[in-house]
Design a protein around this motif. Structure first.
Motif, PDB file in Angstrom:
ATOM      1  N   GLU A  14       0.837  -1.205   0.000  1.00 34.80           N
ATOM      2  CA  GLU A  14       0.000   0.000   0.000  1.00 34.80           C
ATOM      3  C   GLU A  14       0.875   1.259   0.000  1.00 34.80           C
ATOM      4  O   GLU A  14       0.552   2.273  -0.628  1.00 34.80           O
ATOM      5  CB  GLU A  14      -0.903  -0.065   1.247  1.00 34.80           C
TER       6      GLU A  14
ATOM      7  N   ASN B 145      -2.328   0.443  14.271  1.00 35.14           N
ATOM      8  CA  ASN B 145      -2.877  -0.665  13.479  1.00 35.14           C
ATOM      9  C   ASN B 145      -2.460  -0.626  12.014  1.00 35.14           C
ATOM     10  O   ASN B 145      -2.376  -1.663  11.371  1.00 35.14           O
ATOM     11  CB  ASN B 145      -4.399  -0.710  13.603  1.00 35.14           C
ATOM     12  N   PHE B 146      -2.249   0.578  11.476  1.00 38.09           N
ATOM     13  CA  PHE B 146      -1.603   0.717  10.165  1.00 38.09           C
ATOM     14  C   PHE B 146      -0.411   1.635  10.393  1.00 38.09           C
ATOM     15  O   PHE B 146      -0.429   2.791  10.013  1.00 38.09           O
ATOM     16  CB  PHE B 146      -2.569   1.244   9.099  1.00 38.09           C
TER      17      PHE B 146
ATOM     18  N   ARG C 200      -8.644  -3.201  12.251  1.00 38.70           N
ATOM     19  CA  ARG C 200      -8.590  -2.139  11.229  1.00 38.70           C
ATOM     20  C   ARG C 200      -9.680  -1.137  11.551  1.00 38.70           C
ATOM     21  O   ARG C 200     -10.720  -1.525  12.110  1.00 38.70           O
ATOM     22  CB  ARG C 200      -8.885  -2.694   9.843  1.00 38.70           C
ATOM     23  N   CYS C 201      -9.501   0.113  11.136  1.00 38.76           N
ATOM     24  CA  CYS C 201     -10.657   1.012  11.316  1.00 38.76           C
ATOM     25  C   CYS C 201     -11.738   0.636  10.333  1.00 38.76           C
ATOM     26  O   CYS C 201     -12.898   0.999  10.510  1.00 38.76           O
ATOM     27  CB  CYS C 201     -10.333   2.481  11.238  1.00 38.76           C
ATOM     28  N   THR C 202     -11.386  -0.138   9.303  1.00 37.26           N
ATOM     29  CA  THR C 202     -12.382  -0.589   8.334  1.00 37.26           C
ATOM     30  C   THR C 202     -12.959  -1.968   8.674  1.00 37.26           C
ATOM     31  O   THR C 202     -13.732  -2.523   7.884  1.00 37.26           O
ATOM     32  CB  THR C 202     -11.730  -0.665   6.941  1.00 37.26           C
TER      33      THR C 202
ATOM     34  N   GLY D 243      -9.865  -3.148   3.335  1.00 33.79           N
ATOM     35  CA  GLY D 243      -9.008  -3.453   2.192  1.00 33.79           C
ATOM     36  C   GLY D 243      -9.186  -2.514   1.015  1.00 33.79           C
ATOM     37  O   GLY D 243      -9.109  -2.928  -0.144  1.00 33.79           O
ATOM     38  N   ALA D 244      -9.404  -1.235   1.300  1.00 31.98           N
ATOM     39  CA  ALA D 244      -9.571  -0.255   0.219  1.00 31.98           C
ATOM     40  C   ALA D 244      -8.272  -0.063  -0.554  1.00 31.98           C
ATOM     41  O   ALA D 244      -7.182  -0.200  -0.006  1.00 31.98           O
ATOM     42  CB  ALA D 244     -10.016   1.077   0.809  1.00 31.98           C
TER      43      ALA D 244
HETATM   44  C1  UN1 Z   1      -6.915   1.756   8.968  1.00 33.57           C
HETATM   45  O1  UN1 Z   1      -7.430   0.762   9.465  1.00 33.57           O
HETATM   46  O2  UN1 Z   1      -6.526   2.710   9.699  1.00 33.57           O
HETATM   47  O3  UN1 Z   1      -8.966  -0.145   3.739  1.00 33.57           O
HETATM   48  C2  UN1 Z   1      -6.635   1.914   7.526  1.00 33.57           C
HETATM   49  C3  UN1 Z   1      -8.198  -0.743   4.507  1.00 33.57           C
HETATM   50  C4  UN1 Z   1      -6.746  -0.356   4.451  1.00 33.57           C
HETATM   51  C5  UN1 Z   1      -6.481   0.823   5.322  1.00 33.57           C
HETATM   52  C6  UN1 Z   1      -7.045   0.738   6.696  1.00 33.57           C
HETATM   53  N1  UN1 Z   1      -6.397  -0.058   3.091  1.00 33.57           N
HETATM   54  O4  UN1 Z   1      -8.567  -1.620   5.268  1.00 33.57           O
END
Ligand code: UN1
Length: 509
Positions: free
Chosen positions: A116, A162-163, A296-298, A459-460
């Motif tokens: 990434e 976390n990232f 993950r924040c996602t 996972g964007a």
């Molecule tokens: C995060 O969890 O702070 O989309 C970022 C995603 C990753 C980025 C997450 N590309 O899960």
């Protein structure tokens, strides 16, 4: 499945030092705080921390560097991120090692995080030739109206564990291409990967003849972050973390009329409709909910399933969860590594207790693992828990692998349930029905910054803008035109005639 045995702290220390040395870092010995690994939960070695005087010096140096960097032509600035991207490729494995050692990510996800970073460097290199402004038709004869974009200043980057590297790279690669300089305060939990990234920028700067101080690292505590928040020379504070942190950072930066870019909590949901392809749904849900140990924040935290398919889907998901290999993140077969700390495990247990007290039923998971082998570490089985319609705990984000399952009867009801949380980062719908998909993506659908169809919430790709609404903070980072947050625009009116015509037909003199 119990997973394989864990490496020892000594082995991990050696592996970390070897990776650091290949990157060119000799960690400065100190006793201010410790690098630690969640794999065993033990300390690796002591490090020196930056204090407030260091923060002052770093901001001053980055500001000085900005004064020359802003006049370096943007395509030349792009050469710095191109070189950084090359170094990231060269050290991909070393950086992934450090991410696994400090954040506990499984190997494939750690390599993905470095990928990434490489991707955003490619993006920022292209961007360095595409910082376009518009020309606007002037209402006056002999006039031209144009919009130009200019570097903003020092960008303060505050990042989370976390990232620990990718989120920094989104900010840094774009900021550097935009002509800004960066002062970075990483999470205290991930100092080693931060040292490595800073070293690689310094090497890239040396290789292309850019000032060293285009990037400065501050390994320090909250007080150091506060200096960035309050310093008027820091034009933009880009902060990733909890909503609680954002509630403090946002108003403080605003009070000095600085800019902030906030990436705060996510409490992401997926809607699964009766037409969904269940094979694909199971894969997408398990990765989004249990991947990265739910950190993950996602991460997918709420599953809103149509009543008719709920039992079938839940059965398939619980079967998949029972087979998840949990353990050593360096082991190629492991899918779930450790939580970052025992405190995170306590938070997980606390949320589970509260949901159960409100009638929630655990369907799978929730036991602690490997406590005998690593008493200081925090390995946990990802959990699926069925909750009733009225349950406040699902409105909070718990940074752990807990998936709440709820059922719905109509899509309108599902969307209302979906949006009924304070956060608004990522969302998805699993469906083969085009009307359902389009409704979910429409203005009457998901209220999040990211809305997906037939893939999970996490996972964007870097090419899109990343960020969310409501308590997620409203920031946009990474791709698309997020770069505009890192620059200031000026509107230019140029009179190339010999008459002074006033706008709006005003006559004067
Ligand atoms: C995060 O969890 O702070 O989309 C970022 C995603 C990753 C980025 C997450 N590309 O899960």
């Amino acid at each position: 499945m119990t997973g394989t045995s864990l490496p020892t702290t000594d082995e991990l220390r050696e592996r970390a030092l070897a990776a650091l040395s290949r990157v060119g870092v000799t960690p400065e010995d100190g006793s201010d705080f410790h690098a630690r690994t969640p794999i065993t939960g033990e300390d690796l070695f002591g490090l020196a921390a930056a204090g407030e005087a260091d923060a002052e010096e770093a901001v001053a140096a980055a500001h000085e560097a900005f004064l020359t960097w802003r006049t370096t032509p943007a395509p030349r600035r792009g050469e710095l991120v191109r070189r950084l991207g090359e170094l990231l490729r060269e050290h991909k494995s070393d950086l992934a090692d450090l991410i696994t050692i400090e954040a506990g990510k499984i190997r494939s996800e750690a390599l993905g995080e470095v990928q990434e970073m490489i991707d955003i460097c490619d993006f920022a290199l292209g961007l360095s030739r595409q910082l376009y402004g518009r020309t606007i038709a002037s209402e006056r004869p002999g006039h031209r109206l144009a919009e130009t974009w200019h570097p903003l200043g020092v960008v303060g980057v505050i990042s989370a564990f976390n990232f620990p590297a990718a989120v920094w790279s989104w900010n840094t690669a774009v900021a550097l291409a935009c002509g800004d300089t960066v002062v970075w305060k990483p999470s205290e939990l991930t100092p080693l990967i931060s040292l490595a990234c800073d070293r690689l920028v310094a090497r890239a700067a040396g290789d292309v003849g850019a000032p060293r101080d285009v990037h400065r690292l501050l390994l320090g505590d909250r007080a150091v972050g506060e200096r960035l928040v309050d310093d008027p020379r820091v034009a933009l504070v880009s902060a990733t973390g909890s909503t609680r942190m954002g509630r403090e950072v946002g108003p403080r930066v605003a009070a000095r009329f600085g800019r902030s870019l906030l990436e705060l909590g996510g409490n992401n949901a997926a809607v699964v409709t009766p037409s969904a392809d269940l094979d694909l749904t199971v894969q997408g849900v398990v990765f989004a909910a249990a991947g990265t140990a739910g950190q993950r924040c996602t991460t997918l935290r709420r599953l809103i399933v149509h009543r008719d398919i709920a039992d079938t889907l839940v059965e398939r998901l619980t079967a998949a969860y029972r087979k998840l290999p949990i353990g050593n993140p360096f082991d190629e077969t492991t899918l779930v590594g450790p939580l970052i700390s025992p405190k995170a495990l306590d938070g997980m247990q606390g949320a589970l207790d509260r949901v159960q007290a409100q009638g929630g039923k655990v369907l799978v998971g929730g036991n602690r693992r490997l406590a005998g082998q690593a008493p200081e570490a925090a390995y946990a089985e990802p959990v699926i828990i069925r909750v009733g319609e009225q349950n406040d705990v699902v409105r909070e984000e718990t940074f752990a692998p807990i998936l709440y399952v709820m059922t719905y009867d109509t899509l309108d009801e599902a969307i209302a349930l979906h949006n009924d949380v304070p956060q608004g980062l990522s969302s998805s719908i699993f469906t083969r029905d085009q009307q359902e998909a389009e409704l979910f993506l429409s203005s009457a659908g998901s209220d999040c910054g990211i809305a997906n169809v037939n893939i999970g919430t996490s996972g964007a790709e870097i090419g899109g803008a990343f960020g969310g609404e409501k308590e997620t903070g409203g920031g946009r980072e990474s791709g698309s035109d997020s770069w505009k947050a890192y620059m200031r625009s000026a509107t230019n009116t140029i009179n190339y005639s010999s008459e002074l015509a006033l706008a709006q037909n005003v006559s004067f003199l």
